[in-house]
Scaffold this motif. Structure first.
Motif, short mmCIF file in Angstrom:
data_model
loop_
_atom_site.label_atom_id
_atom_site.label_comp_id
_atom_site.label_asym_id
_atom_site.label_seq_id
_atom_site.Cartn_x
_atom_site.Cartn_y
_atom_site.Cartn_z
N ARG A 5 30.91 42.09 46.91
CA ARG A 5 29.64 42.10 47.66
C ARG A 5 28.59 42.71 46.74
N PRO A 6 28.10 41.87 45.80
CA PRO A 6 27.22 42.44 44.76
C PRO A 6 25.94 43.06 45.31
N ASN A 7 25.53 42.71 46.52
CA ASN A 7 24.28 43.31 47.03
C ASN A 7 24.46 44.74 47.52
N LEU A 8 25.70 45.22 47.61
CA LEU A 8 25.91 46.60 48.04
C LEU A 8 25.95 47.52 46.82
N SER A 9 25.07 48.50 46.76
CA SER A 9 25.17 49.49 45.70
C SER A 9 26.24 50.50 46.09
N LEU A 10 26.91 51.05 45.09
CA LEU A 10 27.99 52.01 45.36
C LEU A 10 27.65 53.33 44.68
N THR A 11 27.63 54.41 45.45
CA THR A 11 27.33 55.70 44.85
C THR A 11 28.25 56.75 45.45
N VAL A 12 28.69 57.68 44.63
CA VAL A 12 29.46 58.82 45.13
C VAL A 12 28.70 60.09 44.75
N ARG B 278 24.71 42.50 55.48
CA ARG B 278 25.36 41.21 55.74
C ARG B 278 24.40 40.05 55.58
N ASP B 279 23.09 40.32 55.61
CA ASP B 279 22.13 39.25 55.40
C ASP B 279 21.97 38.92 53.92
N GLY B 280 22.70 39.62 53.06
CA GLY B 280 22.64 39.31 51.63
C GLY B 280 21.55 40.07 50.89
N ALA B 281 20.65 40.74 51.62
CA ALA B 281 19.61 41.54 50.96
C ALA B 281 20.25 42.86 50.47
N PRO B 282 19.63 43.50 49.46
CA PRO B 282 20.22 44.72 48.92
C PRO B 282 20.45 45.80 49.98
N ALA B 283 21.54 46.53 49.84
CA ALA B 283 21.83 47.63 50.76
C ALA B 283 22.56 48.71 49.96
N ASP B 284 22.41 49.95 50.40
CA ASP B 284 22.98 51.07 49.65
C ASP B 284 24.13 51.72 50.39
N THR B 285 25.15 52.12 49.63
CA THR B 285 26.23 52.87 50.25
C THR B 285 26.47 54.15 49.46
N VAL B 286 26.66 55.23 50.20
CA VAL B 286 26.82 56.54 49.58
C VAL B 286 28.06 57.21 50.16
N LEU B 287 28.89 57.72 49.28
CA LEU B 287 30.08 58.43 49.73
C LEU B 287 29.98 59.87 49.26
N PHE B 288 30.14 60.81 50.20
CA PHE B 288 30.20 62.22 49.82
C PHE B 288 31.65 62.61 49.63
N TYR B 289 31.89 63.28 48.54
CA TYR B 289 33.27 63.60 48.24
C TYR B 289 33.43 65.07 47.90
N SER B 290 34.32 65.72 48.62
CA SER B 290 34.70 67.04 48.16
C SER B 290 36.20 67.19 48.33
#
Ligand code: ADP
Ligand code: ZN
Length: 602
Positions: A200-207, A319-331
């Motif tokens: 899903r290339p439109n989802l950015s992935l950040t931790v 899901r509409d294919g436009a850019p979207a951001d995802t953030v994961l907090f990790y400890s």
């Protein structure tokens, strides 16, 4: 009508997503299929287009009663005759739907699995001319899955009573075991599986590291005005806390968890779908199949329990294919909490689940392209680094951190392994407070040896040491830090430690905000069109995305269509929507351009 014509006429799209065309042809040839596509992959079109082309009525089994009305509204908005039957309908409403179906006026009929189990339903279906069956969320049939629904076990009657009607089972989550279960129970030949790429290339992935989560979230949100999103939390309590903190800051936020009454939950869900609430703080109970295409971001407040859940949850964005951001907090503490939750399970179960947890942990700690890790988890070979994850955007810089590690570990040793992280940093930075003085910590040799390093950076380094297993933490002793074999090796200079330079939070936030492609911005015209969409959606009592998706509005903003022909060229504008909304949107675009021209000439 060809499938291509149907895609353009009813949905306003030019080209099929991967595998859609193949699946449609397969269904038109009267064959059964199992379709595995990620959320947002475009499953619905796979059965909706055959349903439109074939004679008769298609029956769609869907477990999500709350969604049926919206799905049917979405189809109706595209000029497709559709209806649903479930327990939410009054008797006379059901009777009306049944009459319409018997007259052959309905192309797609959605039915809940409970309703299908009722004795009269099969008899009713036998009176219809059925084009095909679609079983949505098909993984619910398997007791190996996490969404098992006993009602789904009855679905095999469809194959017994209607052996010649093609059946398409669709799902976004199914490992090999679950897939085998679906194939067996619905008697679908093994070679009839369609497995789409999970990318899903439109989802950015950040931790992000899990310090000061709320502060980080507030800064993230300040750049995302009005953009709908979900914050996934591990506990009910956390959902409530986070929601109330966000409300205090003026956000339209609500919480959602399994401990709430049903009607309260559907109220929250409904308000979110209709953009009355911007932010939902939820446990994983929220969002199974939630059909809202304009979710622009997902935050995981804590580490999810495995990669499957994580991927499914972030998949709800964009899901509409436009850019979207995802953030994961990790400890590291999250890992511990998960282990606590597993400890009463039988041994083999525990082993399996901790192995899965470990993969998740390694994802969060990774310093290679995160999408590579996800795709290879789903047995796909990525073609290269993605360019849309935090590691790709800002490759971590490593340096020799042996001395830093030795300073910290030596302070832990000299204080008898009793201190927690806060105290450790105070000692290293040479803070003179009561607690430090009372315990004589200002007398030890390492007091103040780390003054040159900022508090937040020390915290980051200590997290890294913990995550690498170079020091342990005793949760049952007030989070005291403990030395282990590796710590002692480092202290004796028998081992080198590589640390990652902490990136300023500021910088990290910037990288998330700055997307390479089109971002859903608070652009002038976009906001105007969004407001217009809101008004029309309210007038018609449907969710906003049923009128047009974010992606479609973005395209309008970009292309500024001037007439009907150009408007029909915008992805997502089909014939029916052109008739219903085209003129109003064209007028709004014209007005905007006119006003801009006036403003510029002034
Ligand atoms: P899924 O059920 O697999 O999560 P949907 O069927 O809801 O996905 O489709 C996700 C979004 O993509 C919807 O907004 C849908 O209208 C859109 N879509 C589906 N097929 C296409 C296509 N071929 N071109 C453009 N958009 C599409
Ligand atoms: Zn990447």
């Amino acid at each position: 009508m060809t499938k291509q014509d149907a895609l353009k006429k009813y949905f306003g799209y030019e080209t099929f997503y991967p595998l859609q065309a193949e699946i449609i042809d397969h269904a038109l040839a009267g064959k059964h299929a199992l379709v595995l596509m990620p959320t947002g992959g475009g499953k619905s079109v796979c059965f909706q287009i055959p349903a439109l082309i074939m004679d008769g009525t298609a029956i769609v089994i869907s477990p999500l009663i709350a969604l049926m009305k919206d799905q049917v509204d979405g189809l109706t908005a595209n000029g497709i005759p559709a209806a649903f039957l479930n327990s939410a309908l009054a008797e006379e409403e059901s009777a009306a739907v049944i009459r319409q179906c018997l007259k052959g006026d309905i192309k797609l009929l959605y039915i809940s699995p409970e309703r299908l189990g009722a004795a009269s339903t099969i008899g009713f279906l036998q009176k219809l001319r059925i084009s095909l069956f679609a079983v949505d969320e098909a993984h619910c049939i398997s007791s190996w899955g996490h969404d098992f629904r006993p009602d789904y076990l009855k679905l095999h009657v469809l194959r017994e009573k209607f052996p010649t009607v093609p059946l398409i089972a669709l799902t976004a989550t199914a490992d090999r075991v679950i897939r085998k279960d679906i194939l067996r129970q619905l008697d679908i030949p093994e070679e009839h599986q369609f497995i789409a790429s999970f990318d899903r290339p439109n989802l950015s992935l950040t931790v992000y590291s899990g310090q000061k989560r709320l502060e980080q979230i507030l800064r993230f949100l300040s750049k995302r005005k009005n953009q709908p999103g979900i914050i996934y939390c591990l506990s009910r309590k956390t959902t409530e806390n986070v929601a109330s903190r966000l409300q205090d800051r003026g956000y339209r936020a609500a919480y959602y968890h399994a401990g709430m009454a049903n009607d309260e939950r559907s109220k929250v869900q409904d308000a979110f779908i209709r953009d009355k609430i911007q932010i939902i703080c939820a446990t994983i109970a929220f969002g199974l199949g939630i059909d809202k295409s304009n979710i622009r971001w997902i935050i995981h407040y804590s580490l999810p329990k495995n990669i499957e859940s994580y991927y499914q949850e972030i998949g709800r964005a964009g899901r509409d294919g436009a850019p979207a951001d995802t953030v994961l907090f990790y400890s590291y503490a999250d890992v511990k909490t998960h282990h606590e939750m597993l400890k009463d399970l039988p041994q083999d179960r525990q082993e399996l689940l901790s192995a899965k947890l470990d993969r998740m942990k390694r994802y969060a700690e990774a310093d290679i392209c995160r999408r590579r890790i996800l795709l290879s988890y789903f047995n796909e070979q990525p073609s290269g680094d993605c360019g849309n994850c935090d590691v790709c955007k800002n490759p971590p810089k490593k340096f020799n951190g042996t001395i830093i590690a030795q300073k910290a570990l030596s302070a832990i040793a000299r204080t008898g392994e009793k201190i927690n992280m806060t105290t450790l940093i105070q000692i290293l930075r040479g803070s003179h407070n009561m607690f430090i003085r009372e315990n004589g910590y200002d007398q030890i040799k390492t007091f103040g040896v780390g003054r040159d390093i900022k508090y937040s950076e020390w915290a980051e380094y200590i997290f890294q040491l913990l995550n690498s297993g170079f020091v342990d933490i005793a949760y049952d002793e007030g989070y005291a830090l403990k030395l282990n074999d590796l710590s002692r090796k480092i202290l004796k200079a028998e081992m080198e430690v590589l640390l990652t330079e902490p990136m300023a939070l500021e910088k990290k936030l910037e990288t998330v905000a700055a997307l390479p492609k089109k971002q859903v911005v608070a652009d002038g015209l976009f906001e105007k069109l969004r407001a217009l969409r809101r008004t029309l959606a309210d007038e018609n009592n449907v969710p906003a995305y049923v009128v047009f998706s974010d992606r479609t509005l973005l395209e309008m903003t970009d292309m500024c269509p001037r007439d009907e022909i150009e408007m029909l060229g915008v992805s997502g504008v089909g014939e029916h929507k052109m008739k219903q909304y085209g003129k109003i949107f064209l007028a709004e675009i014209r007005r905007y351009i006119h006003e801009e021209a006036k403003r510029v000439s002034k």
